[in-house]
Design a protein around this motif. Structure first.
Motif, PDB file in Angstrom:
ATOM      1  N   GLU A  74      61.436  -0.372  -4.218  1.00  0.00           N
ATOM      2  CA  GLU A  74      60.835   0.338  -3.074  1.00  0.00           C
ATOM      3  C   GLU A  74      59.812   1.358  -3.573  1.00  0.00           C
ATOM      4  OE1 GLU A  74      64.180  -0.056  -3.352  1.00  0.00           O
ATOM      5  OE2 GLU A  74      64.506  -1.523  -1.741  1.00  0.00           O
ATOM      6  N   ALA A  75      60.142   2.060  -4.656  1.00  0.00           N
ATOM      7  CA  ALA A  75      59.208   3.040  -5.220  1.00  0.00           C
ATOM      8  C   ALA A  75      57.936   2.349  -5.702  1.00  0.00           C
ATOM      9  CB  ALA A  75      59.874   3.799  -6.371  1.00  0.00           C
ATOM     10  N   ALA A  76      58.070   1.116  -6.183  1.00  0.00           N
ATOM     11  CA  ALA A  76      56.902   0.380  -6.673  1.00  0.00           C
ATOM     12  C   ALA A  76      55.924   0.101  -5.539  1.00  0.00           C
ATOM     13  CB  ALA A  76      57.338  -0.927  -7.334  1.00  0.00           C
ATOM     14  N   LEU A  77      56.451  -0.164  -4.354  1.00  0.00           N
ATOM     15  CA  LEU A  77      55.581  -0.411  -3.194  1.00  0.00           C
ATOM     16  C   LEU A  77      54.702   0.818  -2.949  1.00  0.00           C
ATOM     17  CD1 LEU A  77      55.303  -2.474  -0.592  1.00  0.00           C
ATOM     18  CD2 LEU A  77      56.439  -0.603   0.557  1.00  0.00           C
TER      19      LEU A  77
ATOM     20  N   GLY B 292      59.127  -4.498   2.244  1.00  0.00           N
ATOM     21  CA  GLY B 292      59.365  -3.105   1.880  1.00  0.00           C
ATOM     22  C   GLY B 292      59.672  -2.926   0.407  1.00  0.00           C
ATOM     23  N   ALA B 293      59.310  -3.926  -0.395  1.00  0.00           N
ATOM     24  CA  ALA B 293      59.630  -3.859  -1.823  1.00  0.00           C
ATOM     25  C   ALA B 293      58.654  -4.698  -2.629  1.00  0.00           C
ATOM     26  CB  ALA B 293      61.054  -4.359  -2.057  1.00  0.00           C
ATOM     27  N   VAL B 294      58.384  -4.243  -3.847  1.00  0.00           N
ATOM     28  CA  VAL B 294      57.489  -4.950  -4.773  1.00  0.00           C
ATOM     29  C   VAL B 294      58.287  -5.315  -6.021  1.00  0.00           C
ATOM     30  CG1 VAL B 294      55.674  -4.425  -6.467  1.00  0.00           C
ATOM     31  CG2 VAL B 294      55.234  -4.051  -4.037  1.00  0.00           C
TER      32      VAL B 294
ATOM     33  N   LEU C 181      74.200 -14.139   4.648  1.00  0.00           N
ATOM     34  CA  LEU C 181      75.220 -13.105   4.478  1.00  0.00           C
ATOM     35  C   LEU C 181      74.626 -11.977   3.649  1.00  0.00           C
ATOM     36  CD1 LEU C 181      78.024 -15.574   3.301  1.00  0.00           C
ATOM     37  CD2 LEU C 181      77.707 -14.733   5.634  1.00  0.00           C
ATOM     38  N   GLY C 182      74.666 -10.760   4.179  1.00  0.00           N
ATOM     39  CA  GLY C 182      74.145  -9.611   3.441  1.00  0.00           C
ATOM     40  C   GLY C 182      72.827  -9.128   4.015  1.00  0.00           C
ATOM     41  N   ALA C 183      72.542  -7.841   3.824  1.00  0.00           N
ATOM     42  CA  ALA C 183      71.312  -7.260   4.372  1.00  0.00           C
ATOM     43  C   ALA C 183      70.687  -6.271   3.395  1.00  0.00           C
ATOM     44  CB  ALA C 183      71.600  -6.587   5.715  1.00  0.00           C
ATOM     45  N   GLY C 184      70.866  -6.507   2.097  1.00  0.00           N
ATOM     46  CA  GLY C 184      70.258  -5.662   1.066  1.00  0.00           C
ATOM     47  C   GLY C 184      68.828  -6.098   0.787  1.00  0.00           C
ATOM     48  N   GLY C 185      68.310  -5.662  -0.333  1.00  0.00           N
ATOM     49  CA  GLY C 185      66.928  -5.965  -0.683  1.00  0.00           C
ATOM     50  C   GLY C 185      66.692  -7.449  -0.844  1.00  0.00           C
ATOM     51  N   ALA C 186      67.626  -8.147  -1.451  1.00  0.00           N
ATOM     52  CA  ALA C 186      67.464  -9.581  -1.660  1.00  0.00           C
ATOM     53  C   ALA C 186      67.423 -10.312  -0.320  1.00  0.00           C
ATOM     54  CB  ALA C 186      68.595 -10.126  -2.527  1.00  0.00           C
TER      55      ALA C 186
ATOM     56  N   ALA D  81      63.963 -10.341   1.392  1.00  0.00           N
ATOM     57  CA  ALA D  81      63.018 -11.331   0.860  1.00  0.00           C
ATOM     58  C   ALA D  81      63.406 -12.741   1.316  1.00  0.00           C
ATOM     59  CB  ALA D  81      62.984 -11.247  -0.663  1.00  0.00           C
ATOM     60  N   VAL D  82      64.701 -13.041   1.310  1.00  0.00           N
ATOM     61  CA  VAL D  82      65.195 -14.369   1.699  1.00  0.00           C
ATOM     62  C   VAL D  82      64.902 -14.650   3.176  1.00  0.00           C
ATOM     63  CG1 VAL D  82      67.356 -15.622   2.144  1.00  0.00           C
ATOM     64  CG2 VAL D  82      66.961 -14.571  -0.095  1.00  0.00           C
ATOM     65  N   VAL D  83      65.190 -13.686   4.036  1.00  0.00           N
ATOM     66  CA  VAL D  83      64.988 -13.888   5.476  1.00  0.00           C
ATOM     67  C   VAL D  83      63.504 -14.045   5.790  1.00  0.00           C
ATOM     68  CG1 VAL D  83      65.249 -12.832   7.760  1.00  0.00           C
ATOM     69  CG2 VAL D  83      67.146 -12.736   6.125  1.00  0.00           C
TER      70      VAL D  83
END
Ligand code: ATR
Length: 280
Positions: free
Chosen positions: A72-75, A89-91, A133-138, A141-143
Protein backbone atom coordinates in the motif's frame (compact mmCIF):
# COMPACT_ATOMS: atom_id res chain seq x y z
CA UNK A 1 27.33 -15.19 -14.90
CA UNK A 2 29.84 -12.53 -13.88
CA UNK A 3 28.30 -9.06 -13.61
CA UNK A 4 29.71 -6.23 -15.69
CA UNK A 5 29.63 -2.55 -14.85
CA UNK A 6 26.52 -2.32 -17.03
CA UNK A 7 24.58 -4.97 -15.10
CA UNK A 8 20.91 -4.18 -14.52
CA UNK A 9 19.74 -4.58 -10.94
CA UNK A 10 16.31 -5.24 -9.42
CA UNK A 11 15.17 -6.69 -6.11
CA UNK A 12 12.34 -7.33 -3.68
CA UNK A 13 11.52 -4.89 -0.89
CA UNK A 14 9.87 -6.48 2.14
CA UNK A 15 10.04 -6.79 5.93
CA UNK A 16 10.92 -9.49 6.65
CA UNK A 17 12.14 -10.53 3.21
CA UNK A 18 14.28 -13.55 4.04
CA UNK A 19 11.43 -15.99 3.25
CA UNK A 20 10.73 -14.45 -0.16
CA UNK A 21 11.03 -16.83 -3.11
CA UNK A 22 11.38 -13.98 -5.60
CA UNK A 23 15.22 -13.98 -5.63
CA UNK A 24 15.13 -17.67 -6.61
CA UNK A 25 12.50 -16.97 -9.24
CA UNK A 26 14.26 -14.06 -10.94
CA UNK A 27 17.69 -15.61 -10.36
CA UNK A 28 16.57 -18.68 -12.32
CA UNK A 29 15.39 -16.57 -15.25
CA UNK A 30 18.57 -14.42 -15.22
CA UNK A 31 20.71 -17.56 -15.43
CA UNK A 32 18.44 -19.21 -17.99
CA UNK A 33 18.76 -16.25 -20.34
CA UNK A 34 22.42 -15.45 -19.55
CA UNK A 35 21.49 -11.88 -18.63
CA UNK A 36 24.01 -9.40 -17.25
CA UNK A 37 21.82 -8.57 -14.25
CA UNK A 38 21.03 -9.29 -10.60
CA UNK A 39 17.94 -9.59 -8.40
CA UNK A 40 18.50 -9.13 -4.69
CA UNK A 41 16.54 -9.24 -1.42
CA UNK A 42 16.05 -5.72 -0.04
CA UNK A 43 15.08 -5.85 3.66
CA UNK A 44 13.40 -2.50 4.35
CA UNK A 45 11.75 -1.54 7.66
CA UNK A 46 8.30 0.07 7.32
CA UNK A 47 9.59 3.37 8.70
CA UNK A 48 12.34 3.43 6.07
CA UNK A 49 10.22 2.45 3.07
CA UNK A 50 9.45 5.93 1.70
CA UNK A 51 13.13 6.93 1.66
CA UNK A 52 14.27 3.54 0.35
CA UNK A 53 11.85 3.49 -2.57
CA UNK A 54 12.85 7.02 -3.63
CA UNK A 55 16.46 5.86 -3.63
CA UNK A 56 15.86 3.10 -6.22
CA UNK A 57 16.13 5.37 -9.30
CA UNK A 58 19.02 7.26 -7.74
CA UNK A 59 20.92 3.99 -7.30
CA UNK A 60 20.27 3.07 -10.92
CA UNK A 61 17.92 0.19 -10.14
CA UNK A 62 15.80 -1.08 -13.03
CA UNK A 63 12.94 -1.55 -10.56
CA UNK A 64 11.72 -3.79 -7.77
CA UNK A 65 9.02 -6.01 -6.47
CA UNK A 66 7.25 -4.98 -3.30
CA UNK A 67 5.90 -7.45 -0.78
CA UNK A 68 4.44 -7.49 2.74
CA UNK A 69 4.01 -5.00 4.40
CA UNK A 70 4.84 -2.34 1.80
CA UNK A 71 2.34 -2.81 -1.06
CA UNK A 72 0.00 0.00 0.00
CA UNK A 73 2.87 2.38 0.82
CA UNK A 74 4.36 1.63 -2.60
CA UNK A 75 1.19 2.89 -4.29
CA UNK A 76 1.56 6.22 -2.49
CA UNK A 77 5.28 6.46 -3.31
CA UNK A 78 4.92 6.11 -7.09
CA UNK A 79 4.86 9.03 -9.51
CA UNK A 80 2.38 7.15 -11.64
CA UNK A 81 0.50 3.87 -11.22
CA UNK A 82 -1.58 1.67 -13.50
CA UNK A 83 -5.36 2.10 -13.23
CA UNK A 84 -5.52 -1.51 -11.97
CA UNK A 85 -3.05 -0.89 -9.13
CA UNK A 86 -5.04 2.20 -8.14
CA UNK A 87 -8.28 0.17 -8.05
CA UNK A 88 -6.70 -2.61 -5.98
CA UNK A 89 -4.98 -0.09 -3.71
CA UNK A 90 -1.60 -1.81 -3.84
CA UNK A 91 1.54 -1.98 -5.98
CA UNK A 92 3.74 -5.08 -6.23
CA UNK A 93 5.93 -4.12 -9.21
CA UNK A 94 7.97 -0.92 -9.54
CA UNK A 95 9.69 0.22 -12.71
CA UNK A 96 12.29 3.02 -12.66
CA UNK A 97 11.81 5.09 -15.79
CA UNK A 98 14.68 6.81 -17.66
CA UNK A 99 13.59 10.24 -16.36
CA UNK A 100 14.06 9.03 -12.78
CA UNK A 101 10.36 8.63 -12.03
CA UNK A 102 8.73 5.54 -10.51
CA UNK A 103 5.92 3.65 -12.18
CA UNK A 104 3.86 1.11 -10.24
CA UNK A 105 1.67 -1.80 -11.26
CA UNK A 106 -0.04 -4.74 -9.61
CA UNK A 107 0.60 -8.09 -11.31
CA UNK A 108 -0.89 -10.38 -8.63
CA UNK A 109 -4.20 -10.73 -10.48
CA UNK A 110 -2.39 -11.41 -13.76
CA UNK A 111 -0.38 -14.11 -11.97
CA UNK A 112 -3.53 -15.59 -10.51
CA UNK A 113 -5.34 -15.86 -13.86
CA UNK A 114 -2.32 -17.04 -15.84
CA UNK A 115 -1.78 -19.78 -13.24
CA UNK A 116 -5.36 -21.00 -13.66
CA UNK A 117 -5.19 -20.80 -17.46
CA UNK A 118 -1.94 -22.75 -17.56
CA UNK A 119 -2.99 -25.28 -14.90
CA UNK A 120 -6.51 -25.90 -16.22
CA UNK A 121 -6.79 -24.95 -19.91
CA UNK A 122 -10.47 -25.93 -20.04
CA UNK A 123 -11.51 -23.41 -17.39
CA UNK A 124 -13.13 -20.12 -18.44
CA UNK A 125 -13.68 -17.17 -16.06
CA UNK A 126 -16.98 -16.52 -17.85
CA UNK A 127 -18.23 -20.04 -17.12
CA UNK A 128 -19.82 -19.35 -13.75
CA UNK A 129 -19.78 -17.59 -10.39
CA UNK A 130 -16.58 -17.63 -8.34
CA UNK A 131 -16.54 -18.10 -4.58
CA UNK A 132 -13.63 -16.16 -3.04
CA UNK A 133 -12.71 -16.82 0.60
CA UNK A 134 -10.90 -13.94 2.30
CA UNK A 135 -10.77 -10.18 1.85
CA UNK A 136 -7.10 -9.27 2.38
CA UNK A 137 -4.70 -7.77 -0.13
CA UNK A 138 -4.47 -10.93 -2.20
CA UNK A 139 -8.27 -11.17 -2.43
CA UNK A 140 -8.44 -7.62 -3.85
CA UNK A 141 -6.16 -8.54 -6.74
CA UNK A 142 -7.96 -11.88 -7.33
CA UNK A 143 -11.46 -10.37 -7.35
CA UNK A 144 -10.46 -7.51 -9.67
CA UNK A 145 -8.83 -9.97 -12.08
CA UNK A 146 -11.87 -12.27 -12.12
CA UNK A 147 -14.34 -9.45 -12.77
CA UNK A 148 -12.13 -7.93 -15.49
CA UNK A 149 -11.85 -11.36 -17.15
CA UNK A 150 -15.63 -11.63 -17.43
CA UNK A 151 -16.55 -13.69 -14.38
CA UNK A 152 -20.31 -13.14 -14.05
CA UNK A 153 -20.37 -12.98 -10.23
CA UNK A 154 -17.99 -13.09 -7.30
CA UNK A 155 -19.38 -14.44 -4.03
CA UNK A 156 -17.08 -12.93 -1.45
CA UNK A 157 -16.94 -14.28 2.07
CA UNK A 158 -14.66 -13.29 4.93
CA UNK A 159 -14.53 -13.94 8.67
CA UNK A 160 -14.65 -10.15 9.20
CA UNK A 161 -17.63 -9.23 7.05
CA UNK A 162 -16.89 -5.48 7.06
CA UNK A 163 -13.65 -6.10 5.22
CA UNK A 164 -15.48 -7.98 2.46
CA UNK A 165 -18.08 -5.19 2.22
CA UNK A 166 -15.29 -2.62 1.94
CA UNK A 167 -13.60 -4.61 -0.83
CA UNK A 168 -16.90 -4.87 -2.70
CA UNK A 169 -17.56 -1.13 -2.35
CA UNK A 170 -14.03 -0.26 -3.52
CA UNK A 171 -14.00 -2.52 -6.57
CA UNK A 172 -17.66 -2.30 -7.57
CA UNK A 173 -19.07 -4.77 -10.09
CA UNK A 174 -20.92 -8.02 -9.54
CA UNK A 175 -19.75 -8.88 -6.03
CA UNK A 176 -22.12 -10.49 -3.57
CA UNK A 177 -20.93 -10.40 0.04
CA UNK A 178 -21.81 -13.68 1.77
CA UNK A 179 -21.68 -14.20 5.54
CA UNK A 180 -18.76 -16.41 6.62
CA UNK A 181 -21.25 -18.80 8.24
CA UNK A 182 -22.97 -19.20 4.84
CA UNK A 183 -19.82 -20.05 2.90
CA UNK A 184 -20.79 -23.68 2.33
CA UNK A 185 -24.14 -22.75 0.76
CA UNK A 186 -22.37 -20.23 -1.52
CA UNK A 187 -20.63 -23.13 -3.29
CA UNK A 188 -23.83 -24.22 -5.08
CA UNK A 189 -23.57 -23.58 -8.82
CA UNK A 190 -20.06 -22.11 -8.61
CA UNK A 191 -17.50 -22.54 -11.40
CA UNK A 192 -14.50 -21.65 -9.25
CA UNK A 193 -13.53 -21.76 -5.58
CA UNK A 194 -10.54 -19.69 -4.43
CA UNK A 195 -9.00 -19.65 -0.97
CA UNK A 196 -7.10 -16.41 -0.33
CA UNK A 197 -7.11 -16.74 3.47
CA UNK A 198 -4.12 -17.99 5.41
CA UNK A 199 -6.15 -21.03 6.55
CA UNK A 200 -4.43 -24.22 5.41
CA UNK A 201 -0.96 -22.68 5.40
CA UNK A 202 1.74 -24.57 7.30
CA UNK A 203 1.29 -23.63 10.96
CA UNK A 204 -2.24 -22.21 10.49
CA UNK A 205 -5.53 -24.03 11.16
CA UNK A 206 -7.07 -25.89 8.19
CA UNK A 207 -9.93 -24.35 6.22
CA UNK A 208 -13.18 -25.60 7.70
CA UNK A 209 -15.41 -25.92 4.66
CA UNK A 210 -17.42 -28.94 3.50
CA UNK A 211 -17.34 -29.10 -0.31
CA UNK A 212 -20.49 -31.17 -0.96
CA UNK A 213 -22.56 -28.36 -2.66
CA UNK A 214 -19.73 -27.57 -5.11
CA UNK A 215 -20.40 -28.75 -8.70
CA UNK A 216 -18.04 -31.50 -9.94
CA UNK A 217 -17.05 -29.26 -12.87
CA UNK A 218 -15.82 -26.44 -10.62
CA UNK A 219 -12.12 -25.60 -10.45
CA UNK A 220 -10.57 -25.26 -6.98
CA UNK A 221 -7.46 -23.22 -6.23
CA UNK A 222 -5.58 -22.06 -3.17
CA UNK A 223 -3.16 -19.16 -3.20
CA UNK A 224 -1.36 -20.79 -0.28
CA UNK A 225 1.62 -22.80 -1.62
CA UNK A 226 3.19 -24.01 1.61
CA UNK A 227 2.18 -26.80 1.67
CA UNK A 228 1.81 -27.14 -2.08
CA UNK A 229 -1.18 -29.45 -1.68
CA UNK A 230 -3.34 -27.93 1.04
CA UNK A 231 -6.07 -29.87 2.81
CA UNK A 232 -8.59 -27.97 0.64
CA UNK A 233 -6.91 -29.05 -2.61
CA UNK A 234 -6.55 -32.65 -1.42
CA UNK A 235 -10.26 -32.86 -0.52
CA UNK A 236 -11.31 -31.19 -3.79
CA UNK A 237 -9.16 -33.57 -5.82
CA UNK A 238 -10.51 -36.59 -3.94
CA UNK A 239 -14.09 -35.69 -4.96
CA UNK A 240 -13.08 -35.20 -8.60
CA UNK A 241 -12.69 -31.42 -8.94
CA UNK A 242 -9.87 -29.99 -11.03
CA UNK A 243 -7.35 -28.25 -8.77
CA UNK A 244 -4.50 -25.78 -9.31
CA UNK A 245 -1.96 -25.08 -6.58
CA UNK A 246 -0.81 -21.58 -5.63
CA UNK A 247 2.86 -21.71 -6.57
CA UNK A 248 2.16 -20.75 -10.17
CA UNK A 249 0.56 -17.47 -9.10
CA UNK A 250 3.87 -16.39 -7.60
CA UNK A 251 5.77 -17.50 -10.71
CA UNK A 252 3.45 -15.81 -13.21
CA UNK A 253 3.13 -12.53 -11.25
CA UNK A 254 6.89 -12.10 -11.67
CA UNK A 255 6.84 -12.21 -15.48
CA UNK A 256 5.81 -8.60 -16.31
CA UNK A 257 8.40 -7.13 -13.94
CA UNK A 258 11.19 -9.31 -15.29
CA UNK A 259 10.35 -8.30 -18.85
CA UNK A 260 10.24 -4.59 -17.94
CA UNK A 261 13.59 -4.70 -16.09
CA UNK A 262 15.62 -7.12 -18.18
CA UNK A 263 13.98 -6.97 -21.62
CA UNK A 264 13.21 -10.68 -21.98
CA UNK A 265 9.79 -12.30 -21.68
CA UNK A 266 10.30 -15.22 -19.28
CA UNK A 267 8.36 -18.51 -19.20
CA UNK A 268 7.04 -20.66 -16.39
CA UNK A 269 8.39 -24.20 -16.75
CA UNK A 270 8.60 -27.34 -14.57
CA UNK A 271 12.32 -26.61 -14.05
CA UNK A 272 11.45 -23.16 -12.73
CA UNK A 273 8.85 -24.61 -10.36
CA UNK A 274 11.39 -27.08 -8.99
CA UNK A 275 14.05 -24.39 -8.57
CA UNK A 276 11.72 -22.00 -6.75
CA UNK A 277 10.27 -24.73 -4.56
CA UNK A 278 13.73 -26.02 -3.66
CA UNK A 279 13.72 -28.25 -0.60
CA UNK A 280 11.10 -26.29 1.36
P1 ATR B 1 -3.15 -11.06 2.38
O1 ATR B 1 -2.88 -9.61 2.18
O2 ATR B 1 -1.97 -11.94 2.05
O3 ATR B 1 -4.39 -11.53 1.70
P2 ATR B 1 -4.23 -10.60 5.04
O4 ATR B 1 -4.58 -9.22 4.66
O5 ATR B 1 -3.55 -10.83 6.34
O6 ATR B 1 -3.30 -11.30 3.96
O7 ATR B 1 -5.55 -11.49 4.96
C1 ATR B 1 -5.62 -12.74 5.51
C2 ATR B 1 -7.01 -13.32 5.24
O8 ATR B 1 -7.12 -14.55 5.95
C3 ATR B 1 -8.14 -12.44 5.73
O9 ATR B 1 -9.24 -12.60 4.87
C4 ATR B 1 -8.42 -13.04 7.10
O10 ATR B 1 -9.71 -12.79 7.60
P3 ATR B 1 -10.02 -11.46 8.48
O11 ATR B 1 -10.18 -10.35 7.49
O12 ATR B 1 -11.28 -11.78 9.20
O13 ATR B 1 -8.85 -11.28 9.39
C5 ATR B 1 -8.24 -14.50 6.82
N1 ATR B 1 -8.01 -15.30 8.02
C6 ATR B 1 -6.87 -15.37 8.73
N2 ATR B 1 -7.03 -16.21 9.80
C7 ATR B 1 -8.32 -16.66 9.75
C8 ATR B 1 -9.11 -17.54 10.55
N3 ATR B 1 -8.60 -18.14 11.64
N4 ATR B 1 -10.39 -17.78 10.19
C9 ATR B 1 -10.93 -17.18 9.10
N5 ATR B 1 -10.22 -16.32 8.29
C10 ATR B 1 -8.95 -16.07 8.62
Amino acid sequence: MMLSGKARVAGVMGWPVSHSRSPRLHGFWLREHGIDGAYVPLPVRPEDFAAAVRALPKLGFAGANVTVPHKEAALAACDEVSPLARRIGAVNTLVCRPDGSLWGDNTDGFGFLENLRAGCPGWRPEAGPAVVLGAGGAARAVVAALLDAGCPQVRLTNRTRDRAAELAADLGGAIEVVAWEERRAALAGAGLLVNTTTLGMTGAPPLDLALDPLPAAALVTDIVYAPLVTDLLARAQARGNAVVDGLGMLLHQGRPGFEAWFGVRPEVTPALRAAVLGDA
